[in-house]
Enzyme design. Structure first.
Site, mmCIF file in Angstrom:
data_model
loop_
_atom_site.group_PDB
_atom_site.id
_atom_site.type_symbol
_atom_site.label_atom_id
_atom_site.label_comp_id
_atom_site.label_asym_id
_atom_site.label_seq_id
_atom_site.Cartn_x
_atom_site.Cartn_y
_atom_site.Cartn_z
ATOM 1 N N GLU A 32 0.832 -1.207 0.000
ATOM 2 C CA GLU A 32 0.000 0.000 0.000
ATOM 3 C C GLU A 32 0.864 1.255 0.000
ATOM 4 O OE1 GLU A 32 -3.053 -0.295 -1.200
ATOM 5 O OE2 GLU A 32 -3.598 -1.595 0.467
ATOM 6 N N THR A 34 2.991 2.045 -1.974
ATOM 7 C CA THR A 34 4.323 1.774 -2.527
ATOM 8 C C THR A 34 4.394 2.139 -4.013
ATOM 9 O OG1 THR A 34 3.494 -0.477 -2.748
ATOM 10 C CG2 THR A 34 5.018 -0.058 -0.939
ATOM 11 N N ASP A 35 3.213 2.279 -4.664
ATOM 12 C CA ASP A 35 3.258 2.407 -6.131
ATOM 13 C C ASP A 35 3.821 3.738 -6.614
ATOM 14 O OD1 ASP A 35 0.927 3.822 -5.475
ATOM 15 O OD2 ASP A 35 -0.280 2.947 -7.086
ATOM 16 N N GLY A 133 -12.766 2.302 -1.828
ATOM 17 C CA GLY A 133 -11.367 1.898 -1.913
ATOM 18 C C GLY A 133 -11.177 0.693 -2.820
ATOM 19 N N LEU A 134 -12.128 0.487 -3.740
ATOM 20 C CA LEU A 134 -12.075 -0.689 -4.614
ATOM 21 C C LEU A 134 -11.861 -0.294 -6.075
ATOM 22 C CD1 LEU A 134 -14.961 -2.660 -2.845
ATOM 23 C CD2 LEU A 134 -12.493 -2.913 -2.503
ATOM 24 N N ASP A 181 -3.875 0.844 -9.549
ATOM 25 C CA ASP A 181 -5.282 0.512 -9.786
ATOM 26 C C ASP A 181 -5.573 0.295 -11.272
ATOM 27 O OD1 ASP A 181 -5.333 1.031 -7.109
ATOM 28 O OD2 ASP A 181 -6.305 2.976 -7.306
HETATM 29 C C1 GLA Z 1 -5.057 4.471 -4.246
HETATM 30 C C2 GLA Z 1 -4.235 4.909 -5.446
HETATM 31 C C3 GLA Z 1 -3.161 3.887 -5.771
HETATM 32 C C4 GLA Z 1 -2.352 3.507 -4.542
HETATM 33 C C5 GLA Z 1 -3.276 3.189 -3.373
HETATM 34 C C6 GLA Z 1 -2.520 2.960 -2.099
HETATM 35 O O1 GLA Z 1 -5.795 3.334 -4.571
HETATM 36 O O2 GLA Z 1 -5.050 5.107 -6.568
HETATM 37 O O3 GLA Z 1 -2.332 4.390 -6.793
HETATM 38 O O4 GLA Z 1 -1.439 4.506 -4.215
HETATM 39 O O5 GLA Z 1 -4.224 4.222 -3.141
HETATM 40 O O6 GLA Z 1 -1.742 1.821 -2.194
#
Ligand code: GLA
Length: 393
Positions: A32, A34-35, A133-134, A181
């Site tokens: 989480e 980390t992207d 959050g999906l 995502d």
């Molecule tokens: C959201 C963002 C992703 C990522 C997550 C956390 O979903 O869109 O790019 O940073 O939060 O891991």
């Protein structure tokens, strides 16, 4: 789902669509925030999708309609009521506060990249819960990108479509999100979690068939709605960038696991940055450990790593909330193998890894804990690793 959506399209626009596409939402198993640090993530696609019926246009018009938009009171059969009409050559970042910014942003990003998209009619319908959050926004972006890629014969690879969707979200919508995502929605495959290295976008499809091993993964939607553009996400991102700069690395990905203590000691009195750095570095290591355990068939052992990830997000990254903590704590107390918040944080959903036989007890325990704490009742469902974006018709 393609027949009803085609009919709704035909009722709206007076002709049949050229095709129908679908793109899923996702949950993130581990990795989480980390992207945007060039790190590792491991999402998988949900069975919940956004479906789009689309036709090409050559007159520069982009017409958008959603079966879900709250502003739309039409029943889908009453002509073009609720259809938003835009000109593709007039699309400008930061001007649209509505859901239409996501599909319009994708058209804008494609045209900015030199792809000759001359318009389209779109009708959309989604089963991905919004604000949970999906990744409902990524599903919306990716379904539009894939449809236009096909209709305009652009022949762009999936990772490139994901990049363009991210650009739509970052620049056109104005949310400073990473690449996870969109890549999940575009590249996941059924029965697998997607190990993604966000530095070079290389992927590994990791078999993830929990049911066959007597386990389940539950999603607990806390119903606390979150938004990424509200500042907290951006603050974490800026803090991570500051950490990388202070440590003299390109991205926090470059801090070696065994050099973490030295790196943290070198951050002087920057306590907030130190916590962010500690989360990112340990989280990258957790993703690699989870991948190794799954590949070795030691699935049950990932539980404690998920739970550790939650503690790190709660205490170091500071993006949990009472409802997410209630979900995690009550699930663990009721016998879950592991649990953590998933996604951007500040609300949204938690995931729970459980033995199949414990699912009912855990679901009840979580609901009871929410009631006792006076929280809105959560919505709990099982998440089965599903297919990425595809053309349906
Ligand atoms: C959201 C963002 C992703 C990522 C997550 C956390 O979903 O869109 O790019 O940073 O939060 O891991």
């Amino acid at each position: 789902m393609s027949a009803p959506i085609s009919e709704a399209f035909t009722a709206l626009y007076g002709r049949a669509p050229d095709g129908v596409w679908a793109a899923p939402g996702r949950v993130n198993l581990i990795g989480e925030h980390t992207d945007y640090n060039d790190g590792f993530v491991m999402p998988f696609a949900l069975p919940h999708t956004t479906v789009a019926a689309v036709s090409r246009r050559t007159d520069g018009l982009l017409r958008l309609h959603s079966a879900d938009a709250s502003a739309d009171t039409s029943d889908g059969t009453a002509g073009t009521e609720g259809v938003v009409e835009l000109r593709v050559d007039a699309l400008a970042p930061g001007t649209d506060p509505h859901w239409t910014a996501y599909p319009a942003g994708v058209v804008w990003a494609l045209r900015e990249a030199g792809h000759p998209v001359t318009g389209a009619d779109l009708h959309l319908a989604s089963t991905v819960p919004v604000g949970a959050g999906l990744s409902s926004s990524a599903a919306l972006e990716v379904v539009v990108a894939l449809a236009l890629n096909d209709l305009y014969a652009l022949d762009l690879p999936r990772w490139k479509l994901a990049r363009l969707c991210q650009r739509a979200e970052n620049v056109y919508v104005g949310a400073p999100t990473g690449i996870m995502d969109q890549t999940a929605s575009a590249c996941c495959t059924a029965g697998h979690a997607l190990f993604l290295d966000t530095r070079d976008l290389s992927v590994r499809q990791i078999p993830f068939d929990l049911a066959a091993e007597g386990m389940r993964l539950l999603v607990v939607d806390t119903r606390v709605r979150h938004a990424h553009s509200d500042g907290e996400y951006g603050k974490r991102r800026a803090g991570c960038e500051k950490g990388a700069a202070l440590l003299g690395v390109d991205a926090l990905r470059d801090v070696p696991y065994d050099g973490l203590d030295t790196a943290l000691a070198g951050l002087g009195d920057e306590d907030e940055v130190r916590r962010l750095v500690r989360h990112i570095v340990t989280e990258n290591q957790r993703v690699e450990r989870v991948a190794a355990l799954l590949e070795a068939g030691r699935t049950r052992e990932i539980g404690p790593l998920l739970t550790e990830g939650h503690a790190s997000l709660r205490d170091d990254f500071r993006i949990s909330c009472p409802e997410l903590d209630t979900a995690v704590d009550s699930a663990l107390a009721a016998g879950a193998l592991g649990a953590r918040m998933t996604g951007g944080g500040f609300g949204g959903s938690a995931i729970v890894l459980a033995e199949t036989g414990d699912v009912e007890t855990i679901t009840k325990a979580v609901a009871a804990a929410f009631a006792a704490a006076g929280h809105t009742p959560p919505r709990t469902f099982e998440a089965v690793p599903s297919a990425g974006a595809a053309r349906l018709a």
